[in-house]
Design a protein around this motif. Structure first.
Motif, PDB file in Angstrom:
ATOM      1  N   THR A  10      23.440  14.219  25.934  1.00  0.00           N
ATOM      2  CA  THR A  10      24.216  12.980  25.875  1.00  0.00           C
ATOM      3  C   THR A  10      23.282  11.818  26.166  1.00  0.00           C
ATOM      4  O   THR A  10      22.381  11.940  26.990  1.00  0.00           O
ATOM      5  CB  THR A  10      25.330  13.017  26.947  1.00  0.00           C
ATOM      6  OG1 THR A  10      26.173  14.132  26.680  1.00  0.00           O
ATOM      7  CG2 THR A  10      26.156  11.749  26.933  1.00  0.00           C
ATOM      8  N   LEU A  11      23.497  10.717  25.489  1.00  0.00           N
ATOM      9  CA  LEU A  11      22.692   9.524  25.748  1.00  0.00           C
ATOM     10  C   LEU A  11      23.589   8.305  25.885  1.00  0.00           C
ATOM     11  O   LEU A  11      24.540   8.135  25.115  1.00  0.00           O
ATOM     12  CB  LEU A  11      21.687   9.270  24.615  1.00  0.00           C
ATOM     13  CG  LEU A  11      20.531  10.242  24.460  1.00  0.00           C
ATOM     14  CD1 LEU A  11      19.711   9.893  23.215  1.00  0.00           C
ATOM     15  CD2 LEU A  11      19.629  10.239  25.686  1.00  0.00           C
ATOM     16  N   TYR A  12      23.265   7.488  26.864  1.00  0.00           N
ATOM     17  CA  TYR A  12      23.889   6.170  27.007  1.00  0.00           C
ATOM     18  C   TYR A  12      22.881   5.194  26.414  1.00  0.00           C
ATOM     19  O   TYR A  12      21.744   5.107  26.885  1.00  0.00           O
ATOM     20  CB  TYR A  12      24.154   5.910  28.493  1.00  0.00           C
ATOM     21  CG  TYR A  12      24.548   4.501  28.841  1.00  0.00           C
ATOM     22  CD1 TYR A  12      25.712   3.918  28.337  1.00  0.00           C
ATOM     23  CD2 TYR A  12      23.772   3.740  29.726  1.00  0.00           C
ATOM     24  CE1 TYR A  12      26.083   2.630  28.689  1.00  0.00           C
ATOM     25  CE2 TYR A  12      24.141   2.460  30.093  1.00  0.00           C
ATOM     26  CZ  TYR A  12      25.299   1.904  29.560  1.00  0.00           C
ATOM     27  OH  TYR A  12      25.657   0.632  29.917  1.00  0.00           O
ATOM     28  N   VAL A  13      23.281   4.522  25.319  1.00  0.00           N
ATOM     29  CA  VAL A  13      22.315   3.673  24.608  1.00  0.00           C
ATOM     30  C   VAL A  13      22.876   2.270  24.452  1.00  0.00           C
ATOM     31  O   VAL A  13      24.092   2.051  24.521  1.00  0.00           O
ATOM     32  CB  VAL A  13      21.999   4.228  23.198  1.00  0.00           C
ATOM     33  CG1 VAL A  13      21.580   5.693  23.267  1.00  0.00           C
ATOM     34  CG2 VAL A  13      23.183   4.056  22.250  1.00  0.00           C
ATOM     35  N   GLY A  14      21.977   1.316  24.219  1.00  0.00           N
ATOM     36  CA  GLY A  14      22.461  -0.042  24.004  1.00  0.00           C
ATOM     37  C   GLY A  14      21.348  -0.969  23.589  1.00  0.00           C
ATOM     38  O   GLY A  14      20.168  -0.647  23.686  1.00  0.00           O
ATOM     39  N   PHE A  15      21.780  -2.115  23.059  1.00  0.00           N
ATOM     40  CA  PHE A  15      20.805  -3.176  22.779  1.00  0.00           C
ATOM     41  C   PHE A  15      21.428  -4.506  23.160  1.00  0.00           C
ATOM     42  O   PHE A  15      22.651  -4.630  23.307  1.00  0.00           O
ATOM     43  CB  PHE A  15      20.342  -3.162  21.320  1.00  0.00           C
ATOM     44  CG  PHE A  15      21.395  -3.501  20.297  1.00  0.00           C
ATOM     45  CD1 PHE A  15      21.690  -4.822  19.958  1.00  0.00           C
ATOM     46  CD2 PHE A  15      22.080  -2.481  19.640  1.00  0.00           C
ATOM     47  CE1 PHE A  15      22.643  -5.120  18.998  1.00  0.00           C
ATOM     48  CE2 PHE A  15      23.035  -2.775  18.676  1.00  0.00           C
ATOM     49  CZ  PHE A  15      23.323  -4.094  18.356  1.00  0.00           C
ATOM     50  N   VAL A  16      20.565  -5.506  23.326  1.00  0.00           N
ATOM     51  CA  VAL A  16      21.004  -6.839  23.729  1.00  0.00           C
ATOM     52  C   VAL A  16      20.735  -7.791  22.569  1.00  0.00           C
ATOM     53  O   VAL A  16      19.633  -7.809  22.025  1.00  0.00           O
ATOM     54  CB  VAL A  16      20.247  -7.298  24.993  1.00  0.00           C
ATOM     55  CG1 VAL A  16      20.730  -8.687  25.429  1.00  0.00           C
ATOM     56  CG2 VAL A  16      20.434  -6.295  26.121  1.00  0.00           C
TER      57      VAL A  16
END
Lengths: 191, 191, 191, 191, 191, 191
Positions: free
Chosen positions: C87-93
């Motif tokens: 599982t991965l918690y991913v994000g961008f700004v």
């Protein structure tokens, strides 16, 4: 040392230094204007090698009183310009239009701090209408090697000369008018 | 009126006028600097619609004494900058290098008229080292919509906040340091 | 042998073979993760010369339990990622927004088979929230030489160091906090 | 809501959210393979709208035992592929060569973790030589809308059919062979 | 002499002459057509070095009575064609469509002066339906090095040959049909 | 029906037909030449909508005896030309060169079947030196919307007119010469 291009950078990244992205005292000093009353100091990939592939360059333009940066095009770039000092009358002409329309001339008088755009490849100029004061502009171009074609110089001052038969018909004048024009000294104000 | 894009221009050529390529009084006046001591006035496609597809924009940057344009990137553009007034200490950091090398920091002190290039997407900043005098620069960017990402603001001031677990490990600090940072006011100096 | 570039291919077409488009055993094995708990194995134009000019590369990313691929950008590429294991918690700004908006943080928890996109040049990360199990992802990038900039490393671990005066103000902390950060060991997890 | 394209983003940045860059459970499950023994699950701009203009897409390819992803091209993309499970015999054919050379066939047997590149627009295929075990690959393509042209289907299964006179001569076979081929069911394994 | 590429031109501008942009007697004479009844005379960057980076090339195509330029693609170019003499039946097949649709075949009969477009990377052909008269076309391509892939030749005439197991399944025929096809002489009509 | 652009095609693929890529009787007939003795019939994206984004267009050019396609530029395209009938004296002028060099004029006399290239954005012309016979050429341009700027018309025939002060200085002639030129009828030979 191997040349490295495309995908690869052209210089080994470990050997790159700040001087490859720098030009000292490039745009601060007024420069002597030429016969038409201007001088374009362009900082492109020839002056700063690190600009290669990066798609931008910058210039300072000096205008004598009543001087102009005469009608010209940049074959590979759009230009955006702002006035630092003085006043400029600027404009560009759109490409050919369906008849009976003609090429449209879009112009503005620019004061200090105004910004104007000359779209890629269109004929444009700047003129300093003030008979007493010089003007200064900063312009940026969307290529590291934008090129510049001064219209009068390319048409009438090329080496060798274009046939006067061709030019007489194109410009609707007598051949001796073309001959006279071709005998003038056509001094580029930028490369 | 139909939107016309790609291949076609986005406005009927016969209806275009000089105002579509012009912004008055855009870059002449000093603007109030923010908390970090700078203010970037960017003229891009939002201000001049005629810039659409043309790949360039221009900015004036004001720096308070000891002010900075803090570490940031432009996700879609290279920047070329010249100093109009004052002195700037500028630099960028290269992308990751094979170990044991580190990210290289390339910097210069720029005086009036010097030109420097910040390659596309790299983290860079400008700092006015003079405690008494402001500085002014003109910068151009190789996109009509270059974007700007102020590093500290994007990392510590995003909405919503990035998990402090993630940031604590990434920045090798305690979670409460991250929490403190995230509680600060992060004011962008340009959009 | 002549270098042949642009328009021409860089190697004589009759001498090209399958090995120029191939890398054996590149992405099958878990690799030791670093201090932040990840390891990016990127196959780009340095590993496969045939990728030159073709605009793509591929990577395997290993994540230790609670490991992360810390906030970073790719200056020349968009990234698309899918989870193979864990599982991965991913994000961008997003880039700077007009006030009073802030940089938006867009995030998702990804499970096996989910796909997520990190647009070109934006700061993004992936984090494995599972304290017991590793995670694996495959990512592709829209350049044969996308580059990677690990934010903390580029800002606090550059060689030479960025002035602590500049960073203290940019990050709104005391100079000795910056000094402490700069004294840490900043280990890149990919080049 | 206005469509916003080029220079401008196509959606208001303030309304964008993580779902615009995300596709759940896209690539985790084996899918039923077709007549030629494969199934390509492509995640492109039709599945993730946020990919628009970003120049990349990703796919999972399932291969039955002895199944193949038959000879095809991507008109607008290079492909890079890695094997997740099983073995693949892959190859591409170079474009026409000066006589007496012929189109070169470059091939490799790929095992788990190997990476191979199929340059933009060239005819390529993957074949699972194992009569007992399926294979799985992840492929990435250098366009958000790469397109796929399955050669046999486009040539013999088009709607309407290409003239059998033309195809008989092109493929050096009798017209009734073409007619027989055109009467078959040509099932695409990806769009 | 240094190689100069990207940003820089590849030859010193002062040494360039008109011959670098010229090819004499390139497209005026009918040429002997091959086995499928055509001959493509392409003027690209190999014939005119000055075309490098300029993104265009031109060809004359001769067609024998009932001759064809068999199904092929250009991996890096769109083609636009006009008929100079005779009649041509032309068409292209669109890329794969979502089921139950099939690849669409778009065709036209072209007479002298008609213009038709073959979009980049799509399979297309031209056929001279006249049993008595030859035909001639001029075609232009949007690359200085467009490439050409004759489908039958690349699939059945490659060197070495593609596995007949793979091709038999892909084309839904017996292996001995493939073997027979691979034993034929596949003559390219253009490079 | 929604406009669909970038990444997406601009028309639903299932509704596309051959007419979107076709123009009947476009280039077969001689057309009446204008005042300077030529007529350019350009087939671009305005005539064939399917050309959108595909980067190419084609033209037939008719030349009267002693007629010319006068000095002009294409702001967004390179041109490649071949002579179908007659003889043409053609040339282009390079962009500004460092002093003391001048703009170089590169020219050739072209006979039937010869091919010549006019690089993007450079001033070029074609002239039919034969006093008795017309000439015909086919030209292709590397854009679906190349634009054309006839130099004399844009400079002296714009609407409104460019200031005669500016032009007199730029062309080194008296203002009344400019006024006389601006009073002429400037008829474009292509749009």
């Amino acid at each position: 040392a191997p040349v490295r291009v495309n995908g690869f950078v052209c210089k080994n990244p470990m050997e790159v230094n700040a001087d490859n992205f720098f030009k000292a005292a490039a745009l601060d000093k007024p420069r002597v204007t030429n016969k038409v009353g201007s001088n374009v100091t362009l900082i492109n990939v020839m002056q700063i090698a690190g600009l290669n592939t990066l798609g931008i360059s910058i210039a300072r333009i000096d205008y004598a009183p009543l001087g102009q940066n005469p009608p010209h095009t940049h074959p590979r770039a759009t230009e955006i310009l702002t006035v630092l000092e003085g006043t400029l009358y600027v404009g560009f002409v759109t490409s050919n239009q369906p008849a009976p329309n003609r090429n449209k001339f879009l112009s503005k008088v620019l004061n200090k701090g105004d910004v104007f755009v000359f779209p890629a490849g269109l004929i444009h100029f700047q003129f300093n209408p003030n008979p007493h004061k010089p003007a200064i502009a900063i312009a940026a171009l969307s290529s590291q090697n934008p090129g510049a074609i001064t219209i009068a110089n390319a048409v009438f001052g090329s080496d060798p000369q274009i046939s006067d038969d061709v030019l007489a018909k194109a410009f609707q004048v007598e051949k001796n008018t073309i001959d006279w024009l071709q005998a003038q000294f056509w001094e580029n104000n930028h490369n």
